[in-house]
Scaffold this active site. Structure first.
Site, short mmCIF file in Angstrom:
data_model
loop_
_atom_site.label_atom_id
_atom_site.label_comp_id
_atom_site.label_asym_id
_atom_site.label_seq_id
_atom_site.Cartn_x
_atom_site.Cartn_y
_atom_site.Cartn_z
N CYS A 77 22.22 22.53 63.54
CA CYS A 77 23.18 22.38 64.65
C CYS A 77 23.98 21.10 64.52
O CYS A 77 24.75 20.75 65.43
CB CYS A 77 22.44 22.37 65.99
SG CYS A 77 21.29 23.72 66.26
N ASP A 78 23.80 20.35 63.43
CA ASP A 78 24.38 19.00 63.33
C ASP A 78 25.85 18.97 62.99
O ASP A 78 26.47 17.90 62.97
CB ASP A 78 23.59 18.16 62.33
CG ASP A 78 23.46 18.82 60.96
OD1 ASP A 78 24.39 19.55 60.55
OD2 ASP A 78 22.40 18.63 60.31
N GLY B 132 16.35 23.40 51.53
CA GLY B 132 15.79 22.60 52.61
C GLY B 132 15.36 23.38 53.82
O GLY B 132 15.31 22.82 54.93
N HIS C 225 22.26 28.78 64.71
CA HIS C 225 21.68 28.15 65.89
C HIS C 225 22.68 27.28 66.64
O HIS C 225 22.30 26.47 67.48
CB HIS C 225 20.45 27.33 65.49
CG HIS C 225 19.35 28.18 64.95
ND1 HIS C 225 18.34 27.70 64.13
CD2 HIS C 225 19.08 29.50 65.10
CE1 HIS C 225 17.52 28.68 63.80
NE2 HIS C 225 17.96 29.78 64.38
N CYS D 80 34.20 28.65 76.29
CA CYS D 80 34.38 29.34 77.56
C CYS D 80 34.14 30.81 77.31
O CYS D 80 34.90 31.46 76.56
CB CYS D 80 35.79 29.13 78.11
SG CYS D 80 36.13 30.11 79.60
N CYS E 80 16.70 17.97 48.12
CA CYS E 80 17.95 18.72 47.96
C CYS E 80 19.02 17.91 47.23
O CYS E 80 19.70 18.43 46.34
CB CYS E 80 18.45 19.18 49.33
SG CYS E 80 17.38 20.39 50.12
N LEU F 209 10.35 20.96 49.18
CA LEU F 209 9.17 20.19 48.77
C LEU F 209 7.87 20.86 49.22
O LEU F 209 6.81 20.59 48.66
CB LEU F 209 9.24 18.78 49.35
CG LEU F 209 10.35 17.88 48.80
CD1 LEU F 209 10.47 16.63 49.66
CD2 LEU F 209 10.08 17.51 47.36
N CYS G 157 36.95 24.93 81.50
CA CYS G 157 37.95 25.47 80.58
C CYS G 157 39.35 25.03 81.04
O CYS G 157 39.68 25.13 82.22
CB CYS G 157 37.85 26.99 80.55
SG CYS G 157 39.10 27.80 79.51
#
Length: 406
Positions: free
Chosen positions: A170-171, A269, A188, A196, A316, A299, A226
């Site tokens: 979500c970043d 990742g 996500h 809106c 990664c 990993l 909105c």
């Protein structure tokens, strides 16, 4: 025995006491066997060995539990391939990327740890720390920048080596790396986007700050309205236990279509513990021989390891650096002054400045961020006058305009 074959009250009480005593004896026996079983064999007395030999069922259960704990512990361990082995695997991965007709990349939290954004299931991940009863610190995501992996993926897409990216993150760092919106499915959500849902199609507002300050599970309103219809805006985040229904930025349609066409899937990742629940992304309706080849960079253990054509145990950024070198492609550097978020962002209107306290993403001092042309709104009819004694809702306004046109 009372008439009719039923027990009397005193007999039922005696039977219950006997059952409780038996259960207590079993618990005492289990504790005794467990205490002896944990001792090294050389330290057990003959009497203790006799107890173990007479309690095979308890010993087998203790052994099953030990093996299960050991298996879970091994799965949580981070394993790194030796440099020579990682290089060899990167060469094999590069060949798969070159030969792929339709390559799709699935990304998880592990690609953003280099940007100081914590993952979930790593040794210092959010879930790991919470399970240990430790607190987690808030992360200032405004300082996060696209990593080498984000920039490499954008470069691979630019050279038509990657057709689509499906992300659990979500970043917003894929968007900020320059990857086109159409090429990303953010399953996500995106922390920089609010929408809106009253407008058709849904109207998006990209911001330069985290819009999720006031939102949570099943509570998505951001506190802003909105600019077009005045309805409440909501974030796009899909929390655990929720089902994502927004068209964008989730872009499920494109993710499903990309998976159906894919002949190679590269997972970067991701623990795959969430993605494995989405059969559409793995083409499970196809025969096993026709499913895309799977390459995993992680990993830790993932539930798809046994199905992978190749598993690379490495970070990664390290793997992508080797991959891009093998492909002969230069990894572009991230330039904050040219971050696409500044061109996409919708500025707050007067009076909205106090609706958030999150630190915004800011361009470097002395630079002017690129901007798109202002969004052109269609001409709007003046609203009909309100009826005495009440507010004229949107439905009534539509009816009034309809009568006027007739």
């Amino acid at each position: 025995m009372a008439a009719g074959g039923s027990l009397s009250r005193s007999e039922r009480k005696a039977a219950a006491r006997a059952e409780l005593l038996q259960q207590e004896e079993q618990r005492d026996r289990r504790r005794q066997v467990s205490r002896i079983w944990r001792k090294p064999p050389a330290e057990r007395s003959p009497e203790e060995c006799q107890v173990l030999s007479e309690s095979d069922d308890i010993v087998r259960e203790l052994e099953r539990r030990r093996k299960r704990r050991e298996r879970l512990r091994r799965r949580q361990e981070e394993v790194c391939d030796e440099p020579e082995e990682l290089k060899r695997k990167a060469i094999e991965l590069a060949a798969a990327v070159r030969n792929a007709k339709h390559l799709v990349i699935y990304t998880g939290a592990g690609i953003s740890t280099a940007a100081s954004i914590p993952d979930y299931r790593g040794p210092n991940g959010i879930w790991t720390l919470l399970q240990k009863g430790r607190s987690i610190r808030a992360t200032d995501l405004s300082e996060a920048e696209p990593t080498l992996t984000h920039m490499s993926i954008a470069c691979l897409h630019k050279h038509n080596l990657v057709q689509h990216v499906v992300s659990q993150n979500c970043d917003g760092l894929h968007l900020r790396s320059g990857l086109p919106r159409a090429a990303i499915s953010e399953l996500h959500g995106n922390m920089y986007i609010e929408v809106c849902t009253s407008c058709t199609p849904n109207r998006e507002y990209v911001r330069v700050f985290d819009v999720t300050e006031r939102t949570a599970l099943h509570r998505h309103h951001t506190g802003r309205m909105c600019h077009k219809c005045g309805s409440q805006l909501r974030d796009t985040i899909v929390h655990f236990g929720e089902k994502g229904t927004l068209t964008q930025p989730l872009n499920w349609e494109a993710a499903t279509e990309a998976a159906s066409k894919a002949d190679v899937i590269l997972c970067l990742g991701s623990s795959l513990k969430v993605l494995k629940k989405y059969p559409r992304l793995w083409c499970m309706s196809k025969p096993p021989t026709r499913r895309p080849k799977l390459y995993i960079v992680n990993l830790q253990w993932t539930p798809k390891d046994d199905l992978a054509a190749l598993k690379l145990h490495g970070r990664c950024d390290d793997v992508m650096r080797l991959l891009m070198e093998e492909l002969g492609l230069e990894i572009p550097s991230y330039d904050r002054a040219r971050d696409p978020i500044f061109a996409l962002a919708e500025p707050l209107r007067p009076g909205e400045e106090g609706t958030h306290s999150r630190k915004p993403v800011a361009p470097p001092p002395g630079t002017e961020p690129p901007r798109e042309e202002p969004r052109q709104e269609p001409p709007r009819e003046p609203p009909p006058p309100a009826r005495p004694g009440g507010w004229l809702g949107r439905g009534c306004a539509k009816g009034a305009r309809r009568r006027k046109s007739n």
